[in-house]
Structure formats: C-alpha cells, structure tokens
Motif scaffolding. Structure first.
Motif, short mmCIF file in Angstrom:
data_model
loop_
_atom_site.label_atom_id
_atom_site.label_comp_id
_atom_site.label_asym_id
_atom_site.label_seq_id
_atom_site.Cartn_x
_atom_site.Cartn_y
_atom_site.Cartn_z
N VAL A 90 0.86 -1.19 0.00
CA VAL A 90 0.00 0.00 0.00
C VAL A 90 0.89 1.23 0.00
O VAL A 90 1.53 1.54 1.01
CB VAL A 90 -0.94 0.01 1.22
CG1 VAL A 90 -1.79 1.28 1.22
CG2 VAL A 90 -1.82 -1.23 1.24
N LEU A 91 0.94 1.90 -1.13
CA LEU A 91 1.71 3.13 -1.23
C LEU A 91 0.93 4.28 -0.61
O LEU A 91 -0.31 4.32 -0.75
CB LEU A 91 2.02 3.45 -2.70
CG LEU A 91 2.97 2.50 -3.42
CD1 LEU A 91 2.98 2.80 -4.91
CD2 LEU A 91 4.37 2.59 -2.84
N PRO A 99 -1.30 7.19 -5.81
CA PRO A 99 -0.19 6.64 -5.02
C PRO A 99 1.11 7.39 -5.29
O PRO A 99 1.45 7.65 -6.44
CB PRO A 99 -0.08 5.20 -5.51
CG PRO A 99 -1.29 4.93 -6.31
CD PRO A 99 -1.86 6.23 -6.74
N LYS A 100 1.81 7.74 -4.22
CA LYS A 100 3.13 8.35 -4.37
C LYS A 100 4.12 7.27 -4.78
O LYS A 100 4.03 6.13 -4.29
CB LYS A 100 3.58 8.97 -3.04
CG LYS A 100 2.80 10.15 -2.59
CD LYS A 100 3.40 10.68 -1.28
CE LYS A 100 2.67 11.86 -0.73
NZ LYS A 100 3.31 12.30 0.53
N ARG A 101 5.07 7.63 -5.65
CA ARG A 101 6.05 6.64 -6.08
C ARG A 101 7.48 7.13 -5.92
O ARG A 101 8.40 6.61 -6.55
CB ARG A 101 5.79 6.25 -7.53
CG ARG A 101 4.50 5.45 -7.68
CD ARG A 101 4.24 5.03 -9.07
NE ARG A 101 3.94 6.23 -9.88
CZ ARG A 101 3.96 6.25 -11.19
NH1 ARG A 101 4.25 5.17 -11.87
NH2 ARG A 101 3.68 7.34 -11.85
N ALA A 109 6.25 2.44 2.48
CA ALA A 109 5.30 1.36 2.27
C ALA A 109 5.89 -0.01 2.59
O ALA A 109 5.17 -0.91 3.03
CB ALA A 109 4.80 1.39 0.82
N LEU A 110 7.19 -0.14 2.38
CA LEU A 110 7.85 -1.43 2.62
C LEU A 110 8.43 -1.54 4.03
O LEU A 110 8.96 -2.59 4.40
CB LEU A 110 8.96 -1.63 1.58
CG LEU A 110 8.49 -1.75 0.13
CD1 LEU A 110 9.68 -1.74 -0.82
CD2 LEU A 110 7.64 -2.99 -0.07
N GLY A 111 8.35 -0.46 4.81
CA GLY A 111 8.90 -0.49 6.17
C GLY A 111 10.41 -0.45 6.21
O GLY A 111 11.03 -0.95 7.15
N ILE A 112 11.02 0.14 5.20
CA ILE A 112 12.48 0.27 5.13
C ILE A 112 12.85 1.67 5.57
O ILE A 112 12.31 2.65 5.05
CB ILE A 112 13.00 -0.01 3.70
CG1 ILE A 112 12.62 -1.42 3.26
CG2 ILE A 112 14.51 0.21 3.64
CD1 ILE A 112 12.94 -1.71 1.79
#
Length: 143
Positions: A90-91, A99-101, A109-112
C-alpha cells in the motif's frame, strides 16, 4: 561548475567540499561512459532512472561524450505501482489521491528506514536495491 544552494542543502555538501574532494565533471562523465561500455550487455535500474538520465544526457552533451545508454531501464517506481495495484503493498497517497512513487514513499510502504535524513546517492542505491528485491519477492508471492 557552480551548484544551486537548494541542491547543496539536500545533499549536505558544500561547494568547498566538492572542490576539494570531487572529480571534474568531464573526467567523471568520461569514466562513466567507459563503465557503460564495459557493462553494455547488462541492465540498469533505479527508482526513477529516466529522471536521472536527463541529467546524464545533458552532462554527456556538455562534454561532447558519446552516451551508451540505449537500453530501457528497470524502473522501481513502476514495479512499486504494479505491486500497489495488485494489493501486495500500500503506497501512501498524495494530495491528488494517487499513489506516491518517490523512493521515500516506496520505502515507507515497505517499512524500510533510511540511515539519515540527508540525500545520499550511495545509500539511495542500496535502498533502491533493497526495495526492488522486496517488491519482486512480493510479486512472486514469497511474502
């Protein structure tokens, strides 16, 4: 080459630092052109490589250096958008509801997490690779 103060603030470097430790742009572009020639059969990738390619094209032209970037790059932004559309990630949404990219949005979104708030090209490369690996794993159904 005089750099814009706003760009310098993003990167955290001063003009003096670059003059002392940096490489002449013409030399850097020649080295990069040789590197591209050696790795001509490989793919190149980035979060938004076409944005970066615009800067590289201008620098190559400024120094009369033949560019060798004919292949279409792998865009991590596109991979993230696909994963978002498939419900794998989920972006965050922008003000326009889309959605932001950006790399930061993908990382969020990836928890990085980033090691620093300062923009750092080497860290961005590492983070882009980590995001690409995680996204492709999600798309393969491994997560």
């Amino acid at each position: 080459l005089e750099l814009e103060p706003q760009a310098m603030a993003v990167h955290g470097y001063s003009q003096e630092h670059l003059e002392e430790y940096g490489m002449d742009e013409a030399v850097a572009m020649q080295v990069f052109s040789c590197w591209l020639h050696v790795f001509d059969r490989g793919e190149w990738a980035g979060c938004n490589p076409n944005f970066d390619r615009g800067f590289l094209d201008v620098a190559f032209a400024r120094h009369g250096i033949e560019k060798r970037m004919g292949r279409r790059p792998i865009e991590v932004q596109t991979v993230a958008w696909l994963a978002h559309q498939l419900g794998k990630v989920v972006l965050p949404l922008g003000r326009d509801g889309m959605p932001k990219r950006s790399l930061d949005a993908i990382l969020q979104a990836l928890g990085i997490s980033r090691a620093t708030d300062r923009h750092d090209a080497l860290e961005d490369c590492r983070l882009t690779l980590a995001a690409f690996k995680q996204l492709t794993s999600l798309l393969e159904g491994n997560n």
